[in-house]
Motif scaffolding. Structure first.
Motif, PDB file in Angstrom:
ATOM      1  N   PRO A   1      -9.833  -9.335   3.343  1.00  0.00           N
ATOM      2  CA  PRO A   1      -9.649  -7.889   3.469  1.00  0.00           C
ATOM      3  C   PRO A   1     -11.002  -7.210   3.374  1.00  0.00           C
ATOM      4  CG  PRO A   1      -8.968  -8.611   1.302  1.00  0.00           C
ATOM      5  CD  PRO A   1      -9.295  -9.831   2.092  1.00  0.00           C
ATOM      6  N   PRO A   2     -11.274  -6.223   4.128  1.00  0.00           N
ATOM      7  CA  PRO A   2     -12.571  -5.546   4.067  1.00  0.00           C
ATOM      8  C   PRO A   2     -12.696  -4.784   2.746  1.00  0.00           C
ATOM      9  CG  PRO A   2     -11.117  -4.409   5.572  1.00  0.00           C
ATOM     10  CD  PRO A   2     -10.404  -5.644   5.126  1.00  0.00           C
ATOM     11  N   CYS A   3     -13.940  -4.622   2.277  1.00  0.00           N
ATOM     12  CA  CYS A   3     -14.190  -3.876   1.049  1.00  0.00           C
ATOM     13  C   CYS A   3     -13.908  -2.415   1.292  1.00  0.00           C
ATOM     14  CB  CYS A   3     -15.645  -4.043   0.628  1.00  0.00           C
ATOM     15  SG  CYS A   3     -16.033  -5.718   0.133  1.00  0.00           S
ATOM     16  N   LYS A   4     -13.583  -1.744   0.211  1.00  0.00           N
ATOM     17  CA  LYS A   4     -13.266  -0.316   0.338  1.00  0.00           C
ATOM     18  C   LYS A   4     -14.511   0.484   0.661  1.00  0.00           C
ATOM     19  CE  LYS A   4      -9.293  -0.551  -2.627  1.00  0.00           C
ATOM     20  NZ  LYS A   4      -8.629  -0.159  -3.829  1.00  0.00           N
ATOM     21  N   GLU A   5     -15.640   0.065   0.108  1.00  0.00           N
ATOM     22  CA  GLU A   5     -16.884   0.769   0.392  1.00  0.00           C
ATOM     23  C   GLU A   5     -17.765  -0.168   1.210  1.00  0.00           C
ATOM     24  OE1 GLU A   5     -18.753   2.436  -3.065  1.00  0.00           O
ATOM     25  OE2 GLU A   5     -16.822   2.810  -3.983  1.00  0.00           O
ATOM     26  N   PRO A   6     -18.057   0.150   2.462  1.00  0.00           N
ATOM     27  CA  PRO A   6     -18.824  -0.751   3.319  1.00  0.00           C
ATOM     28  C   PRO A   6     -20.271  -0.915   2.868  1.00  0.00           C
ATOM     29  CG  PRO A   6     -18.211   1.245   4.515  1.00  0.00           C
ATOM     30  CD  PRO A   6     -17.595   1.333   3.165  1.00  0.00           C
ATOM     31  N   ASP A   7     -20.835   0.043   2.099  1.00  0.00           N
ATOM     32  CA  ASP A   7     -22.224  -0.059   1.670  1.00  0.00           C
ATOM     33  C   ASP A   7     -22.400  -1.068   0.524  1.00  0.00           C
ATOM     34  OD1 ASP A   7     -22.755   1.827   3.503  1.00  0.00           O
ATOM     35  OD2 ASP A   7     -22.915   3.495   2.093  1.00  0.00           O
ATOM     36  N   ARG A   8     -21.331  -1.291  -0.234  1.00  0.00           N
ATOM     37  CA  ARG A   8     -21.411  -2.198  -1.388  1.00  0.00           C
ATOM     38  C   ARG A   8     -20.739  -3.521  -1.058  1.00  0.00           C
ATOM     39  NH1 ARG A   8     -20.133   0.855  -6.941  1.00  0.00           N
ATOM     40  NH2 ARG A   8     -21.849   2.307  -6.888  1.00  0.00           N
ATOM     41  N   PRO A   9     -21.322  -4.612  -1.565  1.00  0.00           N
ATOM     42  CA  PRO A   9     -20.638  -5.894  -1.348  1.00  0.00           C
ATOM     43  C   PRO A   9     -19.410  -5.972  -2.261  1.00  0.00           C
ATOM     44  CG  PRO A   9     -22.674  -6.226  -2.578  1.00  0.00           C
ATOM     45  CD  PRO A   9     -22.632  -4.779  -2.182  1.00  0.00           C
ATOM     46  N   CYS A  10     -18.437  -6.761  -1.883  1.00  0.00           N
ATOM     47  CA  CYS A  10     -17.222  -6.921  -2.669  1.00  0.00           C
ATOM     48  C   CYS A  10     -17.554  -7.655  -3.958  1.00  0.00           C
ATOM     49  CB  CYS A  10     -16.164  -7.723  -1.902  1.00  0.00           C
ATOM     50  SG  CYS A  10     -15.541  -6.867  -0.463  1.00  0.00           S
ATOM     51  N   ALA A  11     -16.881  -7.290  -5.049  1.00  0.00           N
ATOM     52  CA  ALA A  11     -17.126  -7.925  -6.338  1.00  0.00           C
ATOM     53  C   ALA A  11     -16.703  -9.390  -6.301  1.00  0.00           C
ATOM     54  CB  ALA A  11     -16.384  -7.178  -7.435  1.00  0.00           C
ATOM     55  N   GLU A  12     -15.544  -9.677  -5.729  1.00  0.00           N
ATOM     56  CA  GLU A  12     -15.067 -11.047  -5.614  1.00  0.00           C
ATOM     57  C   GLU A  12     -14.688 -11.295  -4.166  1.00  0.00           C
ATOM     58  OE1 GLU A  12     -12.048 -12.180  -8.328  1.00  0.00           O
ATOM     59  OE2 GLU A  12     -12.943 -11.084  -9.973  1.00  0.00           O
ATOM     60  N   PRO A  13     -15.573 -11.945  -3.444  1.00  0.00           N
ATOM     61  CA  PRO A  13     -15.223 -12.186  -2.049  1.00  0.00           C
ATOM     62  C   PRO A  13     -14.081 -13.200  -1.967  1.00  0.00           C
ATOM     63  CG  PRO A  13     -17.297 -13.236  -2.584  1.00  0.00           C
ATOM     64  CD  PRO A  13     -16.886 -12.427  -3.771  1.00  0.00           C
ATOM     65  N   VAL A  14     -13.214 -13.001  -1.079  1.00  0.00           N
ATOM     66  CA  VAL A  14     -12.094 -13.916  -0.885  1.00  0.00           C
ATOM     67  C   VAL A  14     -12.591 -15.078  -0.043  1.00  0.00           C
ATOM     68  CG1 VAL A  14      -9.788 -14.153   0.066  1.00  0.00           C
ATOM     69  CG2 VAL A  14     -10.481 -12.004  -0.996  1.00  0.00           C
ATOM     70  N   LEU A  15     -12.298 -16.295  -0.506  1.00  0.00           N
ATOM     71  CA  LEU A  15     -12.790 -17.480   0.169  1.00  0.00           C
ATOM     72  C   LEU A  15     -11.711 -18.047   1.072  1.00  0.00           C
ATOM     73  CD1 LEU A  15     -14.513 -19.062  -2.910  1.00  0.00           C
ATOM     74  CD2 LEU A  15     -15.558 -17.703  -1.123  1.00  0.00           C
ATOM     75  N   GLY A  16     -12.131 -18.930   1.920  1.00  0.00           N
ATOM     76  CA  GLY A  16     -11.212 -19.546   2.862  1.00  0.00           C
ATOM     77  C   GLY A  16     -10.247 -20.488   2.168  1.00  0.00           C
ATOM     78  N   PRO A  17      -9.241 -20.966   2.891  1.00  0.00           N
ATOM     79  CA  PRO A  17      -8.226 -21.817   2.291  1.00  0.00           C
ATOM     80  C   PRO A  17      -8.791 -23.148   1.773  1.00  0.00           C
ATOM     81  CG  PRO A  17      -7.839 -21.550   4.654  1.00  0.00           C
ATOM     82  CD  PRO A  17      -8.994 -20.676   4.290  1.00  0.00           C
ATOM     83  N   GLY A  18      -9.810 -23.677   2.347  1.00  0.00           N
ATOM     84  CA  GLY A  18     -10.395 -24.940   1.893  1.00  0.00           C
ATOM     85  C   GLY A  18     -11.121 -24.772   0.571  1.00  0.00           C
ATOM     86  N   SER A  19     -11.685 -23.620   0.370  1.00  0.00           N
ATOM     87  CA  SER A  19     -12.441 -23.409  -0.864  1.00  0.00           C
ATOM     88  C   SER A  19     -11.526 -23.293  -2.071  1.00  0.00           C
ATOM     89  CB  SER A  19     -13.334 -22.186  -0.737  1.00  0.00           C
ATOM     90  OG  SER A  19     -12.560 -21.068  -0.405  1.00  0.00           O
ATOM     91  N   SER A  20     -10.306 -22.818  -1.921  1.00  0.00           N
ATOM     92  CA  SER A  20      -9.406 -22.726  -3.076  1.00  0.00           C
ATOM     93  C   SER A  20      -9.060 -24.130  -3.575  1.00  0.00           C
ATOM     94  CB  SER A  20      -8.151 -21.935  -2.726  1.00  0.00           C
ATOM     95  OG  SER A  20      -7.402 -22.621  -1.747  1.00  0.00           O
ATOM     96  N   ARG A  21      -8.911 -25.090  -2.659  1.00  0.00           N
ATOM     97  CA  ARG A  21      -8.674 -26.465  -3.080  1.00  0.00           C
ATOM     98  C   ARG A  21      -9.907 -27.028  -3.793  1.00  0.00           C
ATOM     99  NH1 ARG A  21      -7.575 -29.042   2.087  1.00  0.00           N
ATOM    100  NH2 ARG A  21      -7.382 -27.006   3.003  1.00  0.00           N
ATOM    101  N   TYR A  22     -11.085 -26.679  -3.290  1.00  0.00           N
ATOM    102  CA  TYR A  22     -12.321 -27.141  -3.916  1.00  0.00           C
ATOM    103  C   TYR A  22     -12.429 -26.615  -5.344  1.00  0.00           C
ATOM    104  CZ  TYR A  22     -17.263 -27.371  -5.104  1.00  0.00           C
ATOM    105  OH  TYR A  22     -18.436 -27.591  -5.745  1.00  0.00           O
ATOM    106  N   PHE A  23     -12.183 -25.315  -5.516  1.00  0.00           N
ATOM    107  CA  PHE A  23     -12.279 -24.730  -6.851  1.00  0.00           C
ATOM    108  C   PHE A  23     -11.176 -25.236  -7.771  1.00  0.00           C
ATOM    109  CE2 PHE A  23     -14.984 -21.519  -4.752  1.00  0.00           C
ATOM    110  CZ  PHE A  23     -16.096 -21.678  -5.557  1.00  0.00           C
ATOM    111  N   ALA A  24     -10.010 -25.489  -7.235  1.00  0.00           N
ATOM    112  CA  ALA A  24      -8.938 -26.063  -8.049  1.00  0.00           C
ATOM    113  C   ALA A  24      -9.350 -27.455  -8.524  1.00  0.00           C
ATOM    114  CB  ALA A  24      -7.635 -26.119  -7.259  1.00  0.00           C
TER     115      ALA A  24
END
Length: 156
Positions: free
Chosen positions: A28-51
């Motif tokens: 999902p895009p950040c609410k403020e385009p000038d600021r980076p998102c606090a927690e970027p959402v990662l792809g589906p493969g990365s959730s398995r990696y972090f798990a």
């Protein structure tokens, strides 16, 4: 320039490359385009990696807890062994002290008998010394009397 060779970040975004807001295309895009998102959402493969990473970290933490538990159990066992050793050592020292005390009392008794015998001998010697001293006084008195008698006799 052609459409197939994009140049710079803007053409890459237009060509369907990763967006600067995050790594995945379905974020999902950040609410403020000038600021980076606090927690970027990662792809589906990365959730398995972090798990998997979380499971590995939890496994390591459990191993550390188990190791600490075994160390503490070992220390408790060492303490029990040392306490038992201390008790048996104290008992052995006490027994040896009793044996030493008995031997000392036996020696004291033996030495007391020797001392009594020698004191008796000294008493007998002192008694004889007194007798000899009395005889010596008697002899001295006799010699003195004889000397006086010799001195008092007229010269012939």
């Amino acid at each position: 320039m052609s459409q197939e060779e994009p140049e710079g970040p803007e053409p890459a975004a237009a060509a369907g490359g990763p967006s600067p807001a995050g790594l995945g295309g379905d974020e999902p895009p950040c609410k403020e385009p000038d600021r980076p998102c606090a927690e970027p959402v990662l792809g589906p493969g990365s959730s398995r990696y972090f798990a998997s990473l979380d499971a590995t970290v939890e496994g390591l933490q459990q191993q550390v807890r188990d190791l600490i538990g075994r160390i503490n159990e070992g220390r408790e066992e060492d303490h029990r062994v040392l306490s038992g050793f201390r008790e048996s050592l104290m008992q052995k020292v006490s027994e040896l002290a009793e044996q030493l005390e008995e031997r000392l009392f036996h020696l004291y008794g033996f030495h007391n008998e020797l001392i009594q015998e020698r004191l008796q001998a000294v008493a007998e010697v002192m008694e004889r010394v007194e007798e000899v001293q009395a005889e010596l006084r008697h002899v001295c008195c006799t010699v003195e009397a004889a000397y006086r008698d010799l001195l008092l006799q007229p010269e012939a």
